[in-house]
Design an enzyme around this catalytic site. Sequence first.
Site, short mmCIF file in Angstrom:
data_model
loop_
_atom_site.label_atom_id
_atom_site.label_comp_id
_atom_site.label_asym_id
_atom_site.label_seq_id
_atom_site.Cartn_x
_atom_site.Cartn_y
_atom_site.Cartn_z
N SER A 30 0.74 -1.41 -0.10
CA SER A 30 -0.12 0.07 0.04
C SER A 30 0.68 1.28 -0.07
O SER A 30 0.26 2.36 -0.36
CB SER A 30 -1.07 -0.09 1.24
N ASP A 44 -3.59 7.63 8.27
CA ASP A 44 -4.39 6.85 9.07
C ASP A 44 -3.58 5.78 9.99
O ASP A 44 -2.36 6.39 10.36
CB ASP A 44 -5.28 5.71 8.27
N HIS A 84 -0.68 4.65 7.24
CA HIS A 84 -0.02 5.43 6.03
C HIS A 84 0.13 6.99 6.29
O HIS A 84 -0.69 7.70 6.75
CB HIS A 84 -1.10 5.32 4.81
#
Length: 349
Positions: A45, A323, A326
């Site tokens: 991610s 978050d 990240h």
Amino acid sequence: MDSHKQLFILLCLSLVLVLLSGLQVEASRHIKHHPSKQLFVFGDSYVDTGNTPKSKPGSWKQPYGITFPGKPAGRFSDGRVLTDFIAKYLGLRSPIPHKFRNVVPKNYFKYGMNFAYGGTGVFDTSTSGPNVTTQINSFNQLVQENVYTQSDITKSIAYVSVAGNDYNHYLATNGSIQGFPSFIASVVKQTATNLVQLQKLGFKRIVVGALQPLGCLPQTTAQNSFKSCNSTFNDLVVLHNNLLDQSVTKLNQEANGYTTFVILDIFESFRSVLNNPSRHNIKERLKPCCFGVSSQYNCGSVDENNVKKYSVCENPESTFFWDRLHPTQAGWNAVYNELKIKSLHQILY
């Protein structure tokens, strides 16, 4: 030889030297600004720009993407992620996600392609997404289909992100802290195997990211109200990065100059920003901008009535983390600026 002829020869030699000097400067400019024809990205991610399905949490859900492009677009952030900044540095458009290869104009292929998938690692994780080996196999399939040539690969850069999903999965499946060091060794060993896999496909420049300080991620610092990093986790990260450094050094020795393996020091860049956030206009360094109203909810969560179960800070641009895992676009931009100072140039040379 008379003086006129000597003067003429000296002038000619001077002119040749000036021209050669100009060509060398121009060549160095060319190398600096056009180091690679394409960028190919593998991992998780931290570099995924849209491969993760819309059915999965985050990335394609509100409020992801509120800074860029203004709506959810498959990035695990409020805006741009590491891939976008690396591509910017290389003078390239951010490579398209592999998922969109059949729906975008073929002209987009010239920048490379992104195979990264949120939640995955070098081993299979609970997300059941394609691990790095499978992602590389997907790239090889395009090579077999002549979408990319050996000439393309030789001139291109491969970037591999291994940002800790293997370790999250290890802990989530009752892995012990005592067994962590041996598991770290296995993760690094598999990472090295993946780098060799890319080498065998023809890449001459292969870059892998060092592991960021996991002890500073909000999912860890939430335990002390986002006040400080967890040194135990960060010590384990140091072990990972030391083993990775040893593996990459060995790979370079075995390559004998035919391939260059480079570590992009994500760890030190994260730490530099978190230790001196004001230098990057970051005011909130550990508390995430977007988080669930309770521990059972994450950023973007809604209940059965589609009621939001999260809150978003007023200024993502002054917050490092988006978050629990990240960075924000501002956070990545700060990391990118540190990388430019310390190690990003290693991608080129």
